[in-house]
Design a protein around this motif. Structure first.
Motif, short mmCIF file in Angstrom:
data_model
loop_
_atom_site.label_atom_id
_atom_site.label_comp_id
_atom_site.label_asym_id
_atom_site.label_seq_id
_atom_site.Cartn_x
_atom_site.Cartn_y
_atom_site.Cartn_z
N GLU A 462 0.86 -1.19 0.00
CA GLU A 462 0.00 0.00 0.00
C GLU A 462 0.90 1.24 0.00
N LYS A 463 0.33 2.40 -0.31
CA LYS A 463 1.16 3.61 -0.35
C LYS A 463 1.74 3.87 1.04
N ASN A 470 6.83 3.04 -3.50
CA ASN A 470 6.13 3.91 -4.44
C ASN A 470 4.98 4.61 -3.72
N ARG A 471 4.84 5.86 -4.05
CA ARG A 471 3.83 6.65 -3.33
C ARG A 471 2.42 6.10 -3.49
N GLU A 472 2.18 5.64 -4.69
CA GLU A 472 0.82 5.17 -4.97
C GLU A 472 0.55 3.75 -4.47
N GLY A 473 1.62 3.12 -4.01
CA GLY A 473 1.47 1.70 -3.68
C GLY A 473 1.65 0.88 -4.96
N LYS A 474 1.77 -0.43 -4.83
CA LYS A 474 2.03 -1.25 -6.04
C LYS A 474 1.35 -2.61 -5.92
N ARG A 513 -1.91 -6.81 0.81
CA ARG A 513 -0.71 -6.04 0.43
C ARG A 513 0.07 -5.65 1.70
#
Ligand code: ATP
Length: 706
Positions: A462-463, A470-474, A513
Motif C-alpha cells: 500500500e502507499k 512507491n507513493r501510490e502503492g504497487k 498487500r
C-alpha cells in the motif's frame, strides 16, 4: 395227465354170481390186474383183482368160489377226465373208470398211475433243469447242511466253477459264500441285495435274491438267484453320461445367439432353439411339428437349405432377406452315420441386422474419432502456432496431450524437468488454451527476486508502506495475474519463511498487500516449475511438505532433449527460420551439421539448441554451413575481469545483439557472484533493480548461464 390218458380201455365186467375161475380167465385174457363187478343193471358193485383170486387159493380152480364171495366191495371209481394223480391219493390198486354217463370205459391200475406220475415228475424235473440252465441269472440251491444241490450254467459262468465241481459240495468250498448260508439260519427272504467282488479282470457287481426252502415249517435249504449287473452298471453309467452330454448339448444350442434348427434328411424339424423364434417369430413349441417345406410355405425362408445340403452332401451357406428386410446368413451342415448316410442337417441362422447395425455404428465411431483426431491435430498445430512449440517426439506429444487436458481444468500443475527443456513454454501453452487465455500470464522467477523483496513483489504494498516505496502503492504478481495464470518458475528457490506465506495465499485464495489491512480475493491459476528434485528438498527440510503437496496436484515431467532426439532437427529448423527472419538472412545447414547436432547431448536442452542455431547462423560467413565449427560449449573459458580499461574486449565481428547479450552475461554474472543480490548489482551498475532482474531472465531465456 388225465385218467383217460393212461387207463386200459375195456368195458368188460363180471356178474357177482359168476365163478372166480371164469373171472380169472377174463383177467388173464385181458391182462388186467382186476375187473369191475356189476349187477344186472350194469351198476358197479365191486372189483375183483388178481390179488383176491390168489388169496382165495386152490378152491377157485374147483369152480366153487363165486365172484361175490371174494370181490372188494369198497370201490373207488374214477371219471375219465379226472386227473390221474387223484388215483394216487385213494387206497386201492385197481380203479374202474366210467364216462360221464356212468358207463364203464376201462380200468386204471395204481402201478400205472405211479409209473406215469414218475415219468411226469422226471419230465418236469428235466424241464426245470433246462429252464434253470437257460436262465441268464445264476441259481444256486443248498440243502440244510449247506451242500449245493442246484447249480445252473449261469452260475458256472458267473462263479467260474463247473457244475460237476459244485454239486454235492459245501457252498463255502465252491464260492465265497455271501449270505446264502445265513438264510439257513435266519430263514428270512432277502431281495435285491447288491455286492461287488474283485477279479483279476476287474470288479464285478452282483444283484441277488435269496430265499429259504421251507418244508413243513422247517428251513430245509436255501436258494439264491443272482445276476452279474456289472454290464448294466456300466451301461447305466454310460447312460447317465450320455444324458449329461445331451443336457450340455441342449444348453449349448439354447445359449446360442444364432438360431439353430436340426432336421432329418426329409426336412422334418427335430429341434429348434429359442433364438430361432426371436429371429423368425415362429414359436419354438409349434416348429417341432413342422418341416422345412412348411417354413418355406409360410414365407420364413425362400429356399430349402436341407435340400441343398443333401444335394451337395456337404456344408452350404445361403443368404436370405426376411419380410422385415433383415438379412439372414444361413449355414447348413450334414451329420452322417457310420455308413456315411446323412441322418441330420444342422442349420445355423445368423441375423446379420445386428452385425450390420454394429458395423454402421463402428463406421460412425471411426468417422467421429477421425474427426476428433483431425480437430486435435488442428488444435495442436494452432497451439504450436500460438506459442511456437515444436512437438515431434512421442514423449513430447504425450506431454502436450497432458498439457491440453490440463488446460480444460483449473488444477494446479507442477512442471518438472531440467533447465531449458521448455517448462515455461508448456505453462504458456496451458494458459493459452485455457478459459483464462484472455487473462494475463505472469511469470515469476522465484530465484531471481531478492529475499527481502519477495513479499512486496508477490503481494504488493500500500502507499507509504515502507521507505522507498512507491507513493501510490504497487500491486503484487498475484494481483497482476488475477483472472489469469501465475507461473511460479524456480519454485524450489523460495526461502522457507516465504513458503509459509505463499501456501496461505494459495489456500485462502486471497492476499493482503504490505501495509494493507484489507485482504483481496484473487482468482489465479497456479502453474509452478522447477528443475530441482523437490521431494529430496522436502526430505532435507529445505522445502515445506505442505506446500509441496499443494503444488504437486498434477505433475508433468518434461523429458530432457537427449531423451527425445526426434525433436532436435525440427527445433533446429524452427529456430533457424525465426533467426533468419530476425537477422534478415537465409542459410543452409549441411547434413554433417545435422549429424553433429543429433549426436550432441544437449545439456542445456532446447535453450541450448536455440543459442547454438543463432551462433551458427550469425558467426558463419558461408552460405552453406558445413560443420558445427564453434565449440558447442557456450560458456567462455576465461572468467570476465571486473575492473580496468579492458573490461570489454571485442575479438571478432559478431551481431551486435549477440555481443550485447554476452557482455551482459559476463558483467551481471560477475557482479552477482561478487555482490550476491540483484539489488546490490543494480546499485553497482547504476540501473534499477527491475532492469537487472529482467536482464537476468533474458539471459537465462537465451540459455546463457551466469
Ligand atoms: N518445444 C519447444 N519448441 C520451441 N521452443 C522451445 C521448446 N521448448 C523450449 N523452447 C525454447 O527454449 C527456451 C527455453 O525454454 P523454457 O524457458 O520454457 O525452458 P525452462 O524449462 O522453463 O527453462 P528454465 O528451467 O531454465 O526456466 C525458450 O526460448 C523456449 O522458447
Amino acid at each position: 395227465m388225465l385218467v383217460k390218458n393212461i387207463m386200459t380201455l375195456n368195458n368188460i365186467s363180471v356178474q357177482p354170481g359168476q365163478t372166480a375161475l371164469e373171472a380169472w380167465e377174463i383177467i388173464i385174457q385181458t391182462r388186467l390186474t382186476g375187473i369191475p363187478v356189476t349187477d344186472p343193471k350194469g351198476s358197479i358193485i365191486g372189483v375183483l383183482s388178481r390179488e383176491e383170486i390168489i388169496n382165495a387159493g386152490p378152491r377157485v380152480l374147483e369152480g366153487n368160489v363165486k365172484v361175490r364171495d371174494i370181490m372188494q366191495q369198497e370201490i373207488f371209481i374214477l371219471k375219465e377226465d379226472a386227473p390221474a394223480s387223484d388215483a394216487w391219493t385213494m387206497p386201492a390198486n385197481v380203479f374202474p373208470v366210467v364216462d360221464d354217463n356212468g358207463r364203464i370205459t376201462g380200468m386204471l391200475e395204481r402201478s400205472e398211475v405211479g409209473h406215469t406220475l414218475f415219468k411226469v415228475a422226471s419230465q418236469i424235473f428235466q424241464q426245470a433243469e433246462t429252464i434253470m440252465d437257460a436262465a441268464h441269472n445264476g441259481i444256486i440251491a443248498i440243502d440244510k447242511n449247506g451242500i449245493i444241490s442246484t447249480f445252473n450254467i449261469a452260475a458256472e459262468r458267473i462263479t467260474r466253477r463247473k457244475k460237476s465241481e459244485a454239486l454235492g459240495r459245501h457252498l463255502s468250498d465252491v464260492i465265497i459264500p455271501h449270505g446264502l448260508l445265513d438264510i439257513l439260519e435266519n430263514g428270512n427272504y432277502q431281495s435285491h441285495y447288491k455286492f461287488s467282488l474283485g477279479y483279476s479282470s476287474g470288479t464285478h457287481t452282483y444283484l441277488t435274491n435269496r430265499s429259504p426252502i421251507i418244508e413243513n415249517g422247517q428251513v430245509v435249504g436255501a436258494i439264491g438267484v443272482f445276476q452279474d449287473i456289472s454290464e448294466i452298471e456300466f451301461i447305466s453309467e454310460e447312460l447317465s453320461s450320455v444324458k449329461q452330454l445331451n443336457k450340455e448339448l441342449e444348453t449349448i444350442i439354447e445359449s446360442s445367439y444364432d438360431g439353430i434348427i436340426i432336421t432329418d434328411p426329409s426336412g422334418q424339424i427335430i429341434r429348434a432353439n429359442h433364438a430361432h423364434e426371436r429371429i423368425t417369430g415362429i414359436p419354438t413349441a409349434s416348429i417341432q411339428k413342422m418341416t422345412m417345406a412348411d417354413l418355406i410355405a409360410k414365407g420364413v425362408y425362400s429356399q430349402s437349405i436341407v435340400d441343398a445340403v443333401i444335394e451337395q452332401n456337404g456344408a452350404v451357406t445361403l443368404s436370405e432377406l426376411t419380410a422385415d428386410n433383415n438379412q439372414l446368413l444361413i449355414t447348413g451342415n450334414p451329420v452322417h452315420n457310420q455308413q456315411g448316410e446323412i441322418i441330420r442337417v444342422v442349420i445355423n441362422i445368423r441375423d446379420m441386422s445386428d452385425l450390420n447395425n454394429l458395423k454402421n455404428q463402428l463406421e460412425q465411431s471411426i468417422a467421429l474419432s477421425e474427426r476428433y483426431h483431425g480437430e486435435l491435430t488442428q488444435l495442436r498445430s494452432r497451439l504450436i502456432d500460438q506459442v511456437g512449440l515444436v512437438v515431434k517426439s512421442t514423449k513430447m506429444k504425450k506431454v502436450l496431450g497432458m498439457a491440453l487436458r490440463m488446460a480444460q481444468v483449473n488444477s494446479t500443475v507442477l512442471l518438472l524437468g531440467e533447465s531449458g527443456v521448455g517448462k515455461e513454454v508448456v505453462a504458456k501453452a496451458i494458459h493459452k488454451n485455457s478459459k483464462r487465455s484472455s487473462g494475463p500470464f505472469i511469470t515469476v522467477n522465484c530465484g531471481a527476486i531478492p529475499e527481502n523483496l519477495l513479499e512486496s513483489e508477490m503481494f504488493g504494498y500500500e502507499k507509504g508502506a515502507f521507505t522507498g516505496a512507491n507513493r501510490e502503492g504497487k500491486p503484487g504478481m498475484f494481483e497482476l495475474a488475477d483472472n489469469g495464470t501465475l507461473f511460479l518458475d524456480e519454485i524450489a528457490d523460495l526461502p522457507l519463511h516465504f513458503q509459509v506465506k505463499l501456501l496461505r495465499a494459495l489456500q485462502e485464495r486471497e492476499i493482503t498487500r504490505i501495509g494493507g489491512t484489507r485482504p483481496r480475493q484473487i482468482d489465479v491459476r497456479i502453474i509452478a516449475a522447477t528443475n530441482k528434485q523437490l521431494e529430496e528438498l522436502v526430505q532435507d527440510g529445505k522445502f515445506r511438505e505442505d506446500l509441496y503437496f499443494r503444488l504437486n496436484v498434477v505433475p508433468i515431467h518434461i523429458p530432457p532433449l537427449r531423451e527425445r532426439k526426434d525433436d532436435i532437427i525440427p527445433l533446429v529448423y524452427n529456430f533457424k527460420k525465426s533467426f533468419e527472419k530476425v537477422y534478415g538472412m537465409e542459410k543452409e545447414f549441411s547434413p554433417r551439421v545435422f549429424k553433429e547436432l543429433m549426436e550432441y547431448q544437449w545439456p542445456g536442452n532446447v535453450r541450448e539448441v536455440k543459442n547454438v542455431v543463432e551462433r551458427l547462423l550469425v558467426t558463419s560467413s558461408e552460405q552453406v554451413i558445413k560443420s558445427v565449427d564453434i565449440p558447442l560449449n557456450i560458456t567462455p573459458a576465461t572468467p570476465p575481469q571486473r575492473h580496468g580499461p579492458h573490461q570489454v574486449t571485442v575479438q571478432g565481428i559478431i551481431p551486435l545483439k549477440a555481443a550485447q547479450l554476452e557482455m551482459e552475461r559476463q558483467l551481471i554474472g560477475a557482479a552477482l557472484k561478487e555482490l550476491g543480490s540483484t539489488y546490490k548489482v543494480a546499485k553497482a551498475l547504476h540501473v534499477d533493480q527491475s532492469t537487472i532482474v529482467r536482464k537476468v531472465n533474458r539471459l537465462r531465456e537465451n540459455g546463457l548461464s551466469l
